[in-house]
Design a protein around this motif. Structure first.
Motif, PDB file in Angstrom:
ATOM      1  N   ILE A  28       0.918  -1.321   0.132  1.00 58.85           N
ATOM      2  CA  ILE A  28      -0.125   0.021   0.004  1.00 58.85           C
ATOM      3  C   ILE A  28       0.881   1.227   0.064  1.00 58.85           C
ATOM      4  CG2 ILE A  28      -1.712   1.501   1.387  1.00 58.85           C
ATOM      5  CD1 ILE A  28      -2.759  -1.399   2.213  1.00 58.85           C
ATOM      6  N   ARG A  29       1.961   1.219   0.744  1.00 55.30           N
ATOM      7  CA  ARG A  29       2.884   2.345   0.898  1.00 55.30           C
ATOM      8  C   ARG A  29       3.674   2.581  -0.637  1.00 55.30           C
ATOM      9  NH1 ARG A  29       4.458   0.795   5.705  1.00 55.30           N
ATOM     10  NH2 ARG A  29       5.989  -0.681   4.924  1.00 55.30           N
ATOM     11  N   ILE A  30       3.631   1.680  -1.452  1.00 55.22           N
ATOM     12  CA  ILE A  30       4.402   1.785  -2.628  1.00 55.22           C
ATOM     13  C   ILE A  30       3.301   2.217  -3.885  1.00 55.22           C
ATOM     14  CG2 ILE A  30       5.475   0.329  -4.580  1.00 55.22           C
ATOM     15  CD1 ILE A  30       6.685  -1.476  -2.615  1.00 55.22           C
ATOM     16  N   TRP A  31       2.070   1.647  -3.375  1.00 56.07           N
ATOM     17  CA  TRP A  31       1.024   2.158  -4.218  1.00 56.07           C
ATOM     18  C   TRP A  31       0.786   3.640  -4.070  1.00 56.07           C
ATOM     19  CZ3 TRP A  31      -3.596   3.427  -6.116  1.00 56.07           C
ATOM     20  CH2 TRP A  31      -4.358   2.533  -7.453  1.00 56.07           C
ATOM     21  N   ASN A  32       0.830   4.038  -2.903  1.00 58.87           N
ATOM     22  CA  ASN A  32       0.431   5.512  -2.775  1.00 58.87           C
ATOM     23  C   ASN A  32       1.580   6.359  -3.214  1.00 58.87           C
ATOM     24  OD1 ASN A  32      -1.821   5.205  -1.046  1.00 58.87           O
ATOM     25  ND2 ASN A  32      -0.830   5.065   0.941  1.00 58.87           N
ATOM     26  N   GLU A  33       2.809   6.071  -3.288  1.00 56.15           N
ATOM     27  CA  GLU A  33       3.815   6.641  -3.723  1.00 56.15           C
ATOM     28  C   GLU A  33       3.721   6.646  -5.438  1.00 56.15           C
ATOM     29  OE1 GLU A  33       7.584   5.426  -1.647  1.00 56.15           O
ATOM     30  OE2 GLU A  33       8.559   6.065  -3.303  1.00 56.15           O
ATOM     31  N   GLU A  74      -5.975   1.207   4.206  1.00 54.16           N
ATOM     32  CA  GLU A  74      -6.505   0.084   4.183  1.00 54.16           C
ATOM     33  C   GLU A  74      -6.746  -0.438   3.080  1.00 54.16           C
ATOM     34  OE1 GLU A  74      -6.501   0.034   8.485  1.00 54.16           O
ATOM     35  OE2 GLU A  74      -7.041  -1.528   7.184  1.00 54.16           O
ATOM     36  N   SER A  75      -6.458  -1.738   2.567  1.00 47.58           N
ATOM     37  CA  SER A  75      -6.776  -2.164   1.191  1.00 47.58           C
ATOM     38  C   SER A  75      -8.506  -2.265   1.003  1.00 47.58           C
ATOM     39  CB  SER A  75      -6.400  -3.719   1.437  1.00 47.58           C
ATOM     40  OG  SER A  75      -6.972  -4.522   2.184  1.00 47.58           O
ATOM     41  N   SER A  76      -9.419  -2.131   1.914  1.00 51.63           N
ATOM     42  CA  SER A  76     -10.861  -1.900   1.698  1.00 51.63           C
ATOM     43  C   SER A  76     -10.970  -0.629   1.187  1.00 51.63           C
ATOM     44  CB  SER A  76     -11.371  -2.136   2.945  1.00 51.63           C
ATOM     45  OG  SER A  76     -10.976  -1.299   4.032  1.00 51.63           O
ATOM     46  N   GLU A  77     -10.215   0.227   0.981  1.00 52.71           N
ATOM     47  CA  GLU A  77     -10.667   1.625   0.544  1.00 52.71           C
ATOM     48  C   GLU A  77     -10.858   1.553  -1.016  1.00 52.71           C
ATOM     49  OE1 GLU A  77      -8.744   5.185   2.231  1.00 52.71           O
ATOM     50  OE2 GLU A  77      -7.561   3.522   3.333  1.00 52.71           O
ATOM     51  N   THR A  78     -11.755   2.502  -1.507  1.00 54.15           N
ATOM     52  CA  THR A  78     -11.877   2.688  -2.832  1.00 54.15           C
ATOM     53  C   THR A  78     -10.907   3.491  -3.678  1.00 54.15           C
ATOM     54  OG1 THR A  78     -14.330   2.426  -2.659  1.00 54.15           O
ATOM     55  CG2 THR A  78     -13.874   3.228  -4.504  1.00 54.15           C
ATOM     56  N   ILE A  79     -10.472   3.154  -4.836  1.00 57.29           N
ATOM     57  CA  ILE A  79      -9.249   3.885  -5.512  1.00 57.29           C
ATOM     58  C   ILE A  79     -10.048   5.151  -6.078  1.00 57.29           C
ATOM     59  CG2 ILE A  79      -7.959   3.684  -7.483  1.00 57.29           C
ATOM     60  CD1 ILE A  79      -7.507   0.613  -6.902  1.00 57.29           C
ATOM     61  N   ASP A  80      -9.372   5.905  -5.963  1.00 52.45           N
ATOM     62  CA  ASP A  80      -9.724   7.508  -6.428  1.00 52.45           C
ATOM     63  C   ASP A  80      -9.713   7.715  -8.050  1.00 52.45           C
ATOM     64  OD1 ASP A  80      -8.873  10.797  -5.197  1.00 52.45           O
ATOM     65  OD2 ASP A  80     -10.746  10.039  -6.092  1.00 52.45           O
ATOM     66  N   LEU A  81      -8.567   7.046  -8.657  1.00 44.66           N
ATOM     67  CA  LEU A  81      -8.436   7.042  -9.845  1.00 44.66           C
ATOM     68  C   LEU A  81      -9.483   6.472 -10.719  1.00 44.66           C
ATOM     69  CD1 LEU A  81      -4.690   6.225  -9.814  1.00 44.66           C
ATOM     70  CD2 LEU A  81      -5.568   8.731 -10.215  1.00 44.66           C
TER      71      LEU A  81
END
Lengths: 217, 345
Positions: B28-33, B256-263
């Motif tokens: 998730i950290r890498i994903w955010n970056e 959290e992995s349960s969140e919805t992706i904004d893109l």
């Protein structure tokens, strides 16, 4: 071509028995479906072939409208018309609007132009003073792949080859059969509009995937 | 699309579905970056908002350490090199003994205070938390321009207190998230005078406050009894007498992995490529230089695809930019009557 036929074609490439799969069964083949979707989305971005028409009602005093095509994400606009009059709206931007009319933000009436904020918000100019109009939008969208295997994927025939090549490349790559993955990746690039020819605007760096040599070679 | 769907897909490609090599938090950290990088390079996410004038504030603080215990600071009082804090600019001169006394004036800690007295300092406005870059700004439903320090300060020693009606937006520092209206806008609202009946601030356009119909920012009464006519006050904003801002915004950072992706969904695979490029380049058992370079290359192409898609949204414009080279001069002469002398035959 149905979704099931596409998946079977992919399984044929990666060495799975498509009629009696041992690994890519109904419980595990969602990965293939997602990869097929990715390939079709990328192709639709590069050549807008999936066009959809939808309508948006205009409300009095409302200035911003979210575009939500029924089948997928909005990629580009082909035409926006105001109905029932039927004339097309011209696309503009705030800079041009300001040059033409300093008070454009407060002008109301039947819209004659519009501009986009981001990918999904449309602002008609002038904004409507009443709720008697609607917009007819024709846009290129990224399609949603049907979830049922027996549904037909109603797209350009070339799209199936693109999807098979892409899904095969990704599955082979995940299995670390990199030589084969490299082959199918280059085939995917040829079939879609992404080219490795020098001078092309979008170029994949020609990186040779090196990995363990496949035992069957 | 849920973040968990994307993480599952990434895990299947790297063959780590049980999170033995990379944990969900790391992914998730890498994903955010990677997502942040993609959004900054493409400007794909846009937002629009109306910001109140004067700016609404919820609290302020005088000691800088207080900021760690609060949310976004609403106003920052001067805090200099000393353990003291001060609100008047002349106080620092007294502390360093450059002078014994200086006549000061008012300074504001809340933005609205500046509309009741002439304050020495400027009224800070804050960009939204997800703000990256401005694309369009208007005040009171009229476009305004952006000015910079050089244009404002040049020969203008009283720029901090100058007042006017037609402001420009002045950004002192792009990283601070703070902007000012220059000149200060003070003559826009009919403000009711403060007295003991009012706690924070309220305003009414015609100068007469009617609690049955008029609600400004926040009101509370020390004497008026709450009854069924009062509920939760909503801060309603339109574009009149407010700042309307269209801007490039940043993406949501997920925890959290349960969140919805904004893109948009069709952009997610490019973020996944960027994540795979990072994952294959990390010091783990699945390190593979060629795979890392391959997916990084796909991420870069994805950025090109997104930029191409965004530019295609502008393809319907009816005007076009002029070419950089000068247009060819026409040798056709003006349509003047024949008896007029021609100067360049």
């Amino acid at each position: 071509m149905t979704l099931s036929e596409l998946k079977k074609s992919v399984m044929d490439v990666v060495g799975e028995d498509a009629d009696s799969p041992t690994y890519w069964t109904a419980s595990t083949d969602s990965e293939i479906t997602r990869l097929i979707q990715d390939a079709i989305e990328e192709s639709c971005c590069l050549s807008p072939i999936n066009v959809e028409e939808f309508t948006i009602p205009l409300y009095a005093e409302r200035t911003h409208y979210r575009l939500n095509p029924p089948s997928g994400g909005l990629l580009s606009l082909k035409s926006v018309r105001v109905m029932p009059e039927g004339y097309s709206l011209t696309m503009t931007d705030p800079t041009k609007l300001t040059r033409n009319d300093y008070n454009w933000m407060t002008t109301t009436g039947t819209p004659c132009s519009f501009y986009m904020i981001g990918l999904d918000t449309l602002r008609p100019v002038p904004y409507p003073a009443d709720s008697t109009h609607y917009l007819e939008v024709i846009a290129s969208v990224s399609p949603n792949i049907p979830s049922r295997d027996d549904e037909v994927i109603d797209l350009d025939p070339n799209m199936s080859s693109v999807a098979i090549a892409y899904a095969s490349y990704m599955l082979l790559l995940s299995m670390r059969r990199l030589d084969k993955a490299d082959f199918w990746f280059r085939r995917y690039m040829e079939l879609s509009q992404i080219s490795s020819v020098e001078g092309s605007k979008m170029v994949y760096r020609p990186i040779k995937l090196k990995g363990v040599v496949d035992a069957t070679q | 699309m849920l973040l968990s769907d994307s993480l599952t897909k990434i895990r299947k490609i790297i063959r780590d579905t049980n999170a033995n090599i990379i944990s969900d938090n790391s992914l998730i950290r890498i994903w955010n970056e990677v997502q942040k990088l993609l959004v900054i390079q493409t400007g794909i996410l846009r937002g629009y908002i109306s910001l109140p004038v004067p700016p609404t504030t919820s609290y302020t603080y005088t000691q800088s350490w207080e900021g760690d215990y609060t949310g976004k600071p609403s106003s920052i009082i001067y805090d200099f090199l000393f353990p003291y804090t001060y609100t008047q600019p002349w106080e620092s001169s007294i502390l360093v003994n450059t002078t014994t006394s200086i006549n000061g004036g008012y300074t504001n800690s809340y933005g609205w205070e500046s509309y009741y007295v002439t304050v020495q300092n400027r009224v800070r406005h804050y960009f939204p938390d997800d703000f990256n870059n401005i694309t369009y700004v208007a005040y009171d439903e009229k476009p305004i321009q952006t000015v910079f320090r050089g244009e404002v300060e040049r020969g203008n020693t009283s720029f901090k207190s100058k007042e006017g009606v037609y402001p420009s937006l002045y950004i002192d520092s792009s990283s601070s998230g703070v902007f000012y209206l220059y000149p200060k806008v003070t003559d826009t609202l009919t403000l009711s005078p403060l007295d003991s009946e009012y706690g924070e601030v309220c305003y009414d356009e015609d100068g007469v406050l009617d609690f049955s119909s008029d609600y400004g920012v926040v009101t509370f009464m020390t004497t008026e009894a709450l009854d069924s006519d009062y509920g939760v006050l909503c801060h309603y904003l339109d574009t009149e007498n407010t700042i309307y801002l269209e801007y490039e915004r940043s993406a949501t950072e997920y925890t959290e992995s349960s969140e919805t992706i904004d893109l948009p969904e069709w952009c997610v695979k490019y973020v996944e490529c960027g994540v795979l490029g990072r994952v294959f380049g990390n010091e783990t058992d699945i390190f593979d230089k060629t795979l890392s370079a391959h997916f990084n290359s796909r991420f870069e192409v994805g950025i090109e695809v997104i930029n191409k898609t965004m530019s295609s949204l502008k393809a319907m414009r009816t005007y076009k930019l002029e070419p950089s080279e000068a247009p060819a001069r026409s040798r056709r002469l003006a349509d003047l009557p024949s008896h007029y002398p021609s100067l360049w035959r």
